[in-house]
Design a protein around this motif. Structure first.
Motif, PDB file in Angstrom:
ATOM      1  N   THR C 128       0.840  -1.191   0.000  1.00 58.85           N
ATOM      2  CA  THR C 128       0.000   0.000   0.000  1.00 58.85           C
ATOM      3  C   THR C 128       0.876   1.241   0.000  1.00 58.85           C
ATOM      4  N   VAL C 129       0.231   2.363  -0.287  1.00 54.53           N
ATOM      5  CA  VAL C 129       0.983   3.618  -0.317  1.00 54.53           C
ATOM      6  C   VAL C 129       1.557   3.937   1.065  1.00 54.53           C
ATOM      7  N   GLU C 130       0.759   3.611   2.105  1.00 55.23           N
ATOM      8  CA  GLU C 130       1.244   3.911   3.466  1.00 55.23           C
ATOM      9  C   GLU C 130       2.516   3.141   3.764  1.00 55.23           C
ATOM     10  N   SER C 131       2.545   1.861   3.359  1.00 52.97           N
ATOM     11  CA  SER C 131       3.765   1.089   3.649  1.00 52.97           C
ATOM     12  C   SER C 131       4.930   1.532   2.780  1.00 52.97           C
ATOM     13  N   LEU C 132       4.628   1.924   1.560  1.00 47.67           N
ATOM     14  CA  LEU C 132       5.714   2.434   0.720  1.00 47.67           C
ATOM     15  C   LEU C 132       6.260   3.742   1.272  1.00 47.67           C
ATOM     16  N   ALA C 133       5.380   4.512   1.882  1.00 42.90           N
ATOM     17  CA  ALA C 133       5.833   5.771   2.469  1.00 42.90           C
ATOM     18  C   ALA C 133       6.859   5.504   3.564  1.00 42.90           C
ATOM     19  N   GLN C 134       6.549   4.531   4.393  1.00 39.44           N
ATOM     20  CA  GLN C 134       7.492   4.186   5.466  1.00 39.44           C
ATOM     21  C   GLN C 134       8.771   3.590   4.882  1.00 39.44           C
ATOM     22  N   LEU C 135       8.589   2.729   3.862  1.00 40.89           N
ATOM     23  CA  LEU C 135       9.743   2.089   3.229  1.00 40.89           C
ATOM     24  C   LEU C 135      10.711   3.130   2.686  1.00 40.89           C
ATOM     25  N   LEU C 136      10.154   4.133   2.011  1.00 40.42           N
ATOM     26  CA  LEU C 136      11.019   5.167   1.434  1.00 40.42           C
ATOM     27  C   LEU C 136      11.754   5.914   2.532  1.00 40.42           C
TER      28      LEU C 136
END
Lengths: 241, 220, 256
Positions: C128-136
């Motif tokens: 999800t976008v939320e997890s990608l946000a944290q990943l980045l």
């Protein structure tokens, strides 16, 4: 030189080759460079080859530190030979793959603070599909593609010359004329440039062909070069009183 | 405070500040039938001449020689490594090792350590594969091949002389005189070169040395 | 009469004074005089960072996200390319757009694509976008001591179907935004966005619901930045992410 001191990977380009040009024309790609390598301010090598074929359909030309260019050729050759061994003779790398590989190598060296100090232009024409590729990689690993590319000082002087004369359907003679025009300007204005240039053409039918170097003609014999001397601009005045 | 005490004040310091270099002029020229190598004889540090008749022509193998310029310790160590590797390769091949092989080993050592080494060397000789060859590696690791090679601090003074007077395929005698005058001219102007001229002639059949003393230097 | 200093000239004074004899064992090796230049540089004459400039804008809508970026990259006063895309697709519902150093941007985007693929293989679903946000954010901090010179905007459709934009600095400090601007024209673009859209520091954030209006505004903003910022120009690349996927289009703007 004194043990115990930390190794400083100080690097300043010393054996310098100047600008390199790449141009897309009707039949494929044309790469051009002069044949001079400078050692500081001395014109040390007059007949160097600053371009090479890295496979049957891809060629590279480099400006910058020439010992790093030789190391790059070694890296490419080892990659090429290693791939041939792994694939039992088949070669899958296309010009874009070599381009990308070079960019990764440059990036890794930049991360170590010990770059291969080169501005490279890679050109290739795939012999099966006819796809044409021209790209440039700098010492950071920045990739740029285009129809005509210039590294070094030529990027400042010749960008406009190329922009104004480039068309997608240039013949080989017209492309050569543009290159010679640019090289003439670089010989006038770049301290490290020489008037002997070398051109590589990459086409679908003939693959990579590195032509012999030849001298270009500049225009040094304008009449006003003879006439408009200091005596003309500021003549000695004699006053009769 | 007596005079004897004052003299005791002059304490020779351990030399941690200057490095012994082969100031040098080294030149190698291919002639019709062989290669002639020439080198001057001066090894100096900052001001003083450490060895006034040093031998900068290092044998690598039977028909391969290298000439050294740069920091003495670096270049003689590099030459010893090259000699070591070539001995192994000669053993593997059961034949004379290729000159290019020696030159490429030299390049690999110098290029990979260019930040710590100060060595500019010429490697030349004869092998049964490619004949007479001259290779040069400068201190940044730039590798060149040619019919003649010039290196060292004294070399800078004679580029013009060589550009004007070098001809291809000279005879042995002409080449010898050419090299002698090149080095003599370089020694005339370069303070880091001088002493003597050591010449080495490499042909397929034999290697022959010559020594020219200072009194026999001829500029014109 | 003072016999000690009978000349009254001090130049000989040092000879008469007993000098400290430095023992060989205490000799601290001085840097070789040739190495003086070397010790002054930390990493030599090579600066590993360069700024290729360019501007990118991202605006979150009710059920879409719009990215408007210019396509010019520069080096100093030279233009390297007039059609460089600084926006990369990560998943069908998420894109990342960055300004800064192109070599670092490409490496970062490539690395994220690889991480997304790994996630997909491992968990058999798209992140999800939320997890990608944290990943980045974590990826950027991983290089805290030699940062990616990339100023990022992560844009996508979140779990509620709403558009979201996340803004980052070079070392991974991030926050959810309603709109963001990064790059050489960020100071020129931020006030325009604050004027045209609601939501920077407002408690109640209203997201725009008309894609075409936001698209026109996005193009307009890049165009206006191109008027005043020398590093912005050539083309606007519009990327619209919504529940149907990703659409990309380009339009020319001034090339001076």
């Amino acid at each position: 030189m004194i043990s115990g001191q930390p190794r400083t990977h100080t690097q300043v380009p010393v054996n310098i080759g100047t600008s390199v040009m790449g141009l897309r024309y009707k039949d494929g790609i044309m790469l051009a460079a002069d044949t001079a390598v400078a050692y500081g301010s001395m014109k040390k090598t007059k007949h160097a080859q600053r371009m090479a074929a890295i496979s049957s359909d891809t060629a590279i030309a480099c400006s910058g530190e020439m010992s790093d260019f030789q190391e790059l050729l070694k890296i490419f050759r080892e990659k090429h030979d290693g791939d041939v061994i792994e694939n039992d003779g088949a070669l899958f790398l296309k010009p874009t793959d070599y381009f990308n590989y070079l960019s990764r190598v440059q990036y890794q060296r930049r991360m170590k603070g010990d770059p291969l100090w080169n501005g490279s232009i890679i050109g290739g024409v795939r012999q099966d599909s006819g796809d044409v590729f021209l790209g440039m990689v700098d010492l950071y690993g920045t990739k740029v593609e285009g129809n005509f590319l210039l590294t070094g000082l030529a990027a400042h002087y010749c960008q406009v010359l190329m922009q104004n004369s480039w068309r997608a359907d240039l013949t080989e003679a017209e492309a050569r004329a543009i290159i010679e025009d640019c090289m003439k300007v670089m010989f006038y204005r770049d301290k490290k440039a020489s008037d002997e240039i070398q051109i590589t053409t990459i086409t679908k039918d003939q693959g990579v062909k590195i032509h012999d170097p030849y001298r270009i003609q500049g225009e040094w014999n304008f009449q006003f070069f003879h006439d408009k001397t200091n005596e003309f601009w500021r003549p000695i005045r004699i006053y009769n009183n | 405070m007596s005079i004897a005490d004052l003299q005791n004040e002059i304490i020779p310091e351990v030399n941690t500040h200057s490095v012994q270099t082969d100031g040098t002029t080294i030149i190698a020229v291919k002639y019709d039938g062989g290669i002639l190598l020439g080198a001057d004889g001066r090894s100096a540090n900052n001001m003083y001449v450490g060895n006034k008749v040093s031998d900068k022509l290092e044998p690598i193998h039977q028909r391969i020689y290298c000439q050294r310029s740069g920091t003495s310790s670096h270049t003689s160590t590099i030459a010893r490594y090259v000699r070591y590797y070539m001995e192994i390769q000669a053993n593997e091949l059961g034949n004379l090792p290729p000159v290019e092989s020696a030159a490429q080993v030299m390049r690999e050592i110098i290029y990979s350590n260019k930040n710590s080494l100060s060595a500019s060397m010429i490697c030349s000789g004869w092998d049964p594969y490619k004949g007479y060859q001259i290779y040069q590696v400068n201190s940044s690791g730039y590798f060149e091949q040619g019919n003649w090679a010039l290196s060292g601090s004294g070399g800078t003074f004679i580029w013009g002389y060589i550009d004007a007077n070098y001809r291809e395929n000279m005879t042995r005698a002409e080449c010898k005189e050419f090299i002698k005058s090149c080095i003599a001219l370089a020694c005339y102007r370069d303070s880091s070169s001088g002493g003597c001229i050591r010449l080495l002639d490499i042909t397929q059949d034999r290697v022959e040395r010559d020594y020219v003393q200072y009194d026999d230097f001829k500029i014109k | 009469m003072d016999l000690e200093n009978y000349t009254n000239v001090n130049i000989f004074k040092k000879v008469y004074e007993k000098r400290e004899v430095s023992s060989i064992h205490n000799v601290v090796e001085q840097p070789h005089h040739l190495l003086k230049d070397n010790t002054q540089h930390a990493k030599g004459g090579f600066n590993p960072y360069v700024n290729n400039q360019g501007t990118t804008v991202a605006i979150a809508g009710k059920d879409f996200v719009l990215v408007a970026a210019d396509t010019r990259i520069s080096q100093g006063f030279n233009i390297l390319s007039r059609d460089y895309s600084r926006t990369t697709k990560l998943t069908d519902q998420c894109v990342i757009t960055s300004g800064g150093m192109v070599a670092d941007i490409e490496t970062l985007h490539k690395l994220l694509i690889a991480k997304v693929k790994t996630y997909q293989r491992q968990f058999k679903k798209t992140p999800t976008v939320e997890s990608l946000a944290q990943l980045l954010g974590n990826t950027l901090y991983g290089r805290r001591f030699m940062p990616y010179y990339a100023f990022n905007l992560l844009c996508g459709i979140d779990q509620n179907g709403q558009g979201s934009v996340y803004g980052y600095d070079a070392i991974g400090s991030w926050d959810k935004l309603t709109y963001g601007v990064q790059g050489s024209g960020s100071e020129l673009g931020a006030p325009i966005l604050d004027n045209q859209f609601v939501g920077h520091n407002y408690l109640v954030k209203t997201l725009p619901d008309d894609v075409s209006v936001v698209e026109d505004t996005g193009k307009d903003i890049i165009n206006s930045i191109a008027e005043r910022d020398i590093y912005t120009g050539d083309q606007v690349e519009i990327v619209i992410v919504d529940k149907n996927g990703i659409r990309v289009k380009r339009e020319p703007i001034r090339r001076d």
